[in-house]
Write a protein that holds these residues in place. Sequence first.
Motif, PDB file in Angstrom:
ATOM      1  N   PHE A 133      62.894  86.435 -13.609  1.00 29.51           N
ATOM      2  CA  PHE A 133      62.716  85.103 -13.036  1.00 29.51           C
ATOM      3  C   PHE A 133      61.539  85.106 -12.068  1.00 29.51           C
ATOM      4  O   PHE A 133      60.625  84.281 -12.164  1.00 29.51           O
ATOM      5  N   PHE A 136      58.309  85.579 -13.779  1.00 28.98           N
ATOM      6  CA  PHE A 136      57.818  84.364 -14.431  1.00 28.98           C
ATOM      7  C   PHE A 136      57.137  83.444 -13.432  1.00 28.98           C
ATOM      8  O   PHE A 136      56.099  82.844 -13.714  1.00 28.98           O
ATOM      9  N   ILE A 137      57.744  83.312 -12.260  1.00 28.37           N
ATOM     10  CA  ILE A 137      57.168  82.420 -11.245  1.00 28.37           C
ATOM     11  C   ILE A 137      55.731  82.847 -10.924  1.00 28.37           C
ATOM     12  O   ILE A 137      54.801  82.036 -10.953  1.00 28.37           O
ATOM     13  N   ILE A 171      51.445  77.508 -23.282  1.00 28.90           N
ATOM     14  CA  ILE A 171      52.367  77.622 -24.417  1.00 28.90           C
ATOM     15  C   ILE A 171      53.073  78.966 -24.360  1.00 28.90           C
ATOM     16  O   ILE A 171      54.288  79.069 -24.562  1.00 28.90           O
ATOM     17  N   THR A 174      55.730  78.860 -21.861  1.00 29.68           N
ATOM     18  CA  THR A 174      56.923  78.152 -22.334  1.00 29.68           C
ATOM     19  C   THR A 174      57.817  79.084 -23.140  1.00 29.68           C
ATOM     20  O   THR A 174      59.040  79.098 -22.958  1.00 29.68           O
ATOM     21  N   LEU A 177      59.479  81.372 -20.757  1.00 25.01           N
ATOM     22  CA  LEU A 177      60.556  80.705 -20.030  1.00 25.01           C
ATOM     23  C   LEU A 177      61.799  80.597 -20.913  1.00 25.01           C
ATOM     24  O   LEU A 177      62.915  80.902 -20.477  1.00 25.01           O
ATOM     25  N   ALA A 178      61.573  80.184 -22.159  1.00 24.78           N
ATOM     26  CA  ALA A 178      62.718  80.047 -23.062  1.00 24.78           C
ATOM     27  C   ALA A 178      63.463  81.370 -23.168  1.00 24.78           C
ATOM     28  O   ALA A 178      64.697  81.419 -23.051  1.00 24.78           O
ATOM     29  N   ILE A 180      63.472  83.839 -21.068  1.00 20.70           N
ATOM     30  CA  ILE A 180      64.101  84.253 -19.812  1.00 20.70           C
ATOM     31  C   ILE A 180      65.393  83.481 -19.571  1.00 20.70           C
ATOM     32  O   ILE A 180      66.419  84.067 -19.197  1.00 20.70           O
ATOM     33  N   VAL A 181      65.342  82.165 -19.796  1.00 25.93           N
ATOM     34  CA  VAL A 181      66.579  81.394 -19.558  1.00 25.93           C
ATOM     35  C   VAL A 181      67.667  81.863 -20.507  1.00 25.93           C
ATOM     36  O   VAL A 181      68.835  82.001 -20.128  1.00 25.93           O
ATOM     37  N   TRP A 182      67.271  82.113 -21.719  1.00 26.45           N
ATOM     38  CA  TRP A 182      68.256  82.566 -22.710  1.00 26.45           C
ATOM     39  C   TRP A 182      68.892  83.879 -22.254  1.00 26.45           C
ATOM     40  O   TRP A 182      70.115  84.035 -22.245  1.00 26.45           O
TER      41      TRP A 182
END
Lengths: 504, 82, 90, 97, 478, 100, 220
Positions: A133, A136-137, A171, A174, A177-178, A180-182
């Motif tokens: 997380f 990513f930031i 892109i 994105t 992010l997908a 990481i959230v997953w």
Amino acid sequence: MTSHELLPLALLASSLLPGLIIFGLPEAWVGVRTFLNLFAAIAKLGLVAMLLAGVAAGEAYGVRYAVLPGLELALKVDALGMMFITLSAVLWLFTTVYAIGYLENAPHRSRFFGFFSLCVTATMGIALAANLFTFFIFYELLTLSTFPLVVHRGTDKAMKGGTVYLAYTLIGGTALLAGIVWLHHLLGHTEFAHAGIAAALGPEYAGQLKIIFLLLIAGVGVKAAIVPLHGWLPQAMVAPAPVSALLHAVAVVKAGAFGIVRIVYEVYGAEFAQSLNLLYPLALFAAVTILWGSFRALFQNDLKKRLAYSTVSQVSYIVLGVALFGPIGTIGGLVHIVHQGIMKITLFFCAGNYAETLGIHKVSEMDGAGRRMPLTTLAFSIGALGMMGAPLTAGAVSKAWLIDGATAAHMEWAIWVLWTSSLLNAAYFLPILWRAWLRPVPATWPEEHIARRGWRETTLLLLLPPLFTAAATLAAGTFADSEATPLAWAKLIAEREYVGKGAP
Amino acid sequence: MTFVFDLLLALSLLWSAWRTLATPRLDRAIVLFIIFGLLMSLAWARLAAPDIGLAEAAIGAGLTGALLLDAYGVLLRRRGTA
Amino acid sequence: MTTLMQAVALFLLANLVLALVVAARGPTPADRMLMALLIGTTGTGILVLLAQTMHLPALVDVALVLALLAAIGGIAFARRAWQDVEGEHD
Amino acid sequence: MIEWLSMALLLAGAFFFFAGTVGLLRFPDVYSRLHALAKADNLGLGCALFGLALQAESLAAALKLLLIWPLVMAASASIGFAIAHRAHRLGIAPWRK
Amino acid sequence: MLEPLFDPLVWLILLPLAWATLAFVLGPGRGAWPAIAGLATQCWLAIELAQKVGAGGVTNHVVGGWGAPLGIDLAVDGLSAAMLLLTQAVALPLAIYARSYFKLNDPAGTWFWPLMGFLIAGLNALFVSADLFNLYVTLELVGLAAVGLVAAGGGAQQVAAALRYLFATLVGSGAYLLGVALIYGAYGTVSISTLLPLVTNDAPRLVWIAGGLMVSGLMLKTALFPFHFWLPPAHGGAPAPVSALLSALVVKASFYLILRLWLGPLQTVLPAFAWLLAMLGAAAIFWGSWQAIRAVKLKRLIAYSTVAQLGYLFLIFPMLAAHGALEAGVMQIFAHGLAKAGMFAAAGVLIKATGQDTVAGLAGSVERLPVTMFAFGLAGMTLMGLPPSSGFLAKWLIIEVALAQGHWIIAMVVLAGGLLAAVYVLRVLRQAFLLTPASATLTPVPRMLEWSAFALAAASVLLGLRGVELMRLLGAMA
Amino acid sequence: MSTGFIFALTGAILFAAGVAGVVLIGHLLRRILAFNLMGSGAFLVLVGLAQRQDVVDPVPQAMVLTGIVVAVAATALALALVRKLHALTGQLELPDDVDA
Amino acid sequence: MKRYSLVVLVLSLASAFVFFLGRAMLELGPTAIDLRAPVAAHLAESGVTHPVTAVLLNYRGYDTLLEIAVLLLALLAILAVVGEAPASPTRAAHPVLQALGRLAVPLMVVVAVYLLWAGAFRPGGAFQAGAVLAAAAVLLHLVGLLPGWSKPRLGLRFGLAAGFALFLAVAAGLLTQGSLLQYPPAAAGVLILLIESGLTVSLALILAGLFLLLSREAEA
């Protein structure tokens, strides 16, 4: 707050705060700005030194802050991160010196140096991130803070390059992010840990984990410029030379490569990734990138573009090292993070010098440049030879470890890839050296901005950084086996990543 | 008887509403609307709501009607002079 | 008696509907306005009848207000809305 | 007695209203139609109001009912005047045989 | 005894009404200072109230002492406290901004202060009301104030936009009112707390129709695709502080009301419409972004971005039963509220300074108005959902809930929406970084304008680091 | 059928007609009329439905009084806007919304 | 053609809506809550004996407070829209009409006062009274005895806002009783009459203002 919590923050603040102050400085306050820049870079080096000593001694530094329940911004200092931090901090100093010289009379210097500092801060954050997380930031912050640098010149061409750069990286972001959230959804956290965290999930998650791996690697792969995600890098060459130098040698592409290292070792764990059959395809992609980048570099007449394709190729050495299962390959890959950094920054500094001093932008204009600018060309030659993997240069060391790693992992084809790439490197670098040293000096240079004064072929601030980094290239190659070298540090990291697996 | 009365009142409400919307001429629509307001106050009376009836009578027949007619007049005049 | 009043009220309402039909068709704007006024008066009549049949004396107040304010519409019409721009009169 | 009187007045009121409406329908021009309207207003409503006032519970209620009548008369007279005045100004000629 | 006298809940409504009235009596163009002082106090009250709610759950105020269903109750839980907080927090900087923006005798600013006062009062009253009919009155208060603000002192385009907006908002509240009428017909009360146990799964069909009417009316007022037609001209045409207030707060009010009904009295009825709303939300994201990408005028672009960003809010409905969806929605409300207010404020500075309002005219503005452009960039970051902004947290929360519920399609819509937002935000930034200025002269703008825009945009980013407090506040729900 | 119900039903039809009018009619003054019909319809439903057994309920009556005031306010504002638009453009219909 | 199909679509949707709504209305049973009982039960404490007025100014007085705000706001919005323009000189109407004005206006005032006073125990109240007063002003304007407004001056602005301000002040003052608008039963009647009187004046001014502001250009 203890000093163990404060130090990582101080590391970030040492470039963030000066950056913010510089934004507010009037254009004409050259002295104050220069002082702040250098002070910040040196202060950061001091902090890095303190941390290096601590980490080597096994101290743990870190700080956490919850932004949402169950979602934490977390920083930690570990050996792998320190390697990247040290590289960035050292090169930041050189680049700052160089940039001060390079932009002597250019407009918008406050904006430039402000974003430059933010960029370094984001890089530090990437290295310090203790979970995906946080990673990513800072990864996205890096994207944002580099955009103004890429488009700094404000021309249509710069805009085009900047737009392509952003399109790719956003892109990619994105996808990242997908993933990481997953992953966060599956695991409940995304902390980096030795030997990975994904293995905690049962085998029924293998399918999902593979998709997530694809998303994550695609995300960081954009910055690492893995084929076919590399399209932005040559376009982004419109940026001023210090930007190309820092961005392409250190910040952006290395952030991508560093991310791959983190994901493979500390999210999935090399062993678990291998068990999911993820490393072999990754190695293949790296191999294709290495060859494709070198091949494309052959046909570039624009000097910086040639270097850019060379970067595409060289960064994948790191990825290849990571994907070669086993500690030896790892060491090769890790050490190349540093080695490629100092070599490539040398080359870009030199390219910038040619452009800034004589107006040389193309390979075809390089005839006789070595006689006019011998010191610059010397540094350039060292960098180029290093890229080819010539003995006594840093490049040779990384290449040797990579080849050993491939042998150990029983992936002989990778050795062929590496050799082919070396040949291609020679094929696109040697003609430049030949032109620069051996061809006659032309009657006029394309645009001579800076006249020669004694031994100083160009301004001092432009000349010194490449000489230093070139020297470092030689030193890292020559004294590779002594203590406190990048190689030694890479071995330390590999030891910690393959904990209990018997480091070499 | 009251049922027939209510039904007739409801139908005339609906009819005047329908004509208000459908009639091609604006002045006619406004007059019909004023009549509609009047019928509404009858409806409120039938619903045993004299308070609302009072308000509707004062507002619907008095103010809104005057506002609409005035606006209509201005529009006409502007068109006439334009 | 109440029945008679109801009947008268209904008759007045029917009368009103008749006037309404004319108002919708009426040849000139003035006719329509006159119809509106007639409807107002008829409404007033209906209201006072309803006051008696529904045992709601307050409806007389409504009738009073209606009678008072019906004039406004007529005057607004005469003073403001009735224009000789479209030539729609007989 | 009062019952009967009131009933008769109510019916008369209804008749005048009807007459007024028919007049509005049938008369040829604005001016004569105004006349019909005045009939309905003054006589129709007047009869109805008187009829109801006879049955009022209190004197006050009866007076209130009867107050409505002059009001309506005044209003209809002046509106009738306003409209006729306006019609004249707009140049609408009275209908002649 | 004296404690009710200082109930922050009531004063959040009375205070703006008071300064609005005062500003009206003071006359044209006056009233900035009462407004700013009032708003500052309201900020403090809202914080006070939030702390009270955070500590003790729901706070009530029984107006008139009667209690529901006879009287009207005001109720504050975490959700309403959060909305109150956002409203005051956005309004105060905008008031400071507007004071500089409308110099005395600007026709658009003549009655700005009383109108704004009524708007804020209406919003605050809306957020705390626990009575469906009272909510209707507050909706009208908000709607008419907003229309007045859009139309004030404007030219033909602005008046036309205001009319479009007026009809939309009137039809919207009309549908809501009919819904309330049906609910009263079915249950004999309009008090939310009284209705709560009454509306069960076997509610009469009339209640379903009522729910449909109320939600569609509110959808129209929230400008959910395809009911968004009125928003771009209204928000794009109004003066900048007005656009900011409208985009940041007003459209959120009707959304809040949908949320209130959904979580409250109509919780057995409304979920039937969940996927319809989510689909429209997704369509809004794509359509709004596409229009923003194509827009010629700067404020048009921002207004279409509002259409798109509102779409995210509706994505949460299918997941509202799950933990985290509401939080995601509120985070998005905050993120968009602060960012959009900042962005419109920044756009206002740019337009005032460059004297024209197309995106193309921004060329070179990064050089001449760096603070404003930086504000624009920060706000854009929030809209794109880039970390560490609050927009990022909102996106993160939505995606996580969507994945937890298995609605991966929603996650994909959110991710795609972020990219589209990047396209239109960067369209502007790209233009701003161009070297050649489009217009030679630059009107000087007051510093206060630039910095209040910056404060709002920066707040939208910094909120991304303080999400925990907001989540804790939302935890205090009924 | 009770008085209340008859007028509630009438109100429903009026509301539908009013909405249809607002949607379909371009002429602004007529739209204002249509909006008023719509409002009247909603008011009738509110009182009529509450009094469908023909027992008088003061609460919806009070609500409708409030509603009428709001409707008048809205109508006056709409008229002001229409007159302003007409004064500025000479149009009584909304111009197309263009971004230029 | 496209337009035609739109008409058909909207009309059929509207018909379907009415059909379903009507059916659903028919199905309705008795309501769970009946507010008539509490309305009647508390009438004695409410300060008035007419239930609608009790609901309007006491039980749901808060609605009315906001409603007045809406009305004031509408006037304000109109002011903001139409801007300042000099009122055109008034053209006097024919003496007959002026006579009507002179006759009718005092009567209207009487009726308004009656309605205001009646509000406490039978239908009537501030709003109706204000509307009648406003109608009187409109009538005077129409017959040329009252000029239109160019812009409201301080005194007029004060008058426009006074009723609302008074209501607001009373509402806030009653917080000492425990909550907003909580009348003490003993004083409720007086307070409500006070509020209603203030509201009548302001409502009359506002409603008249709606017309007088708009019609000023009418005579040009």
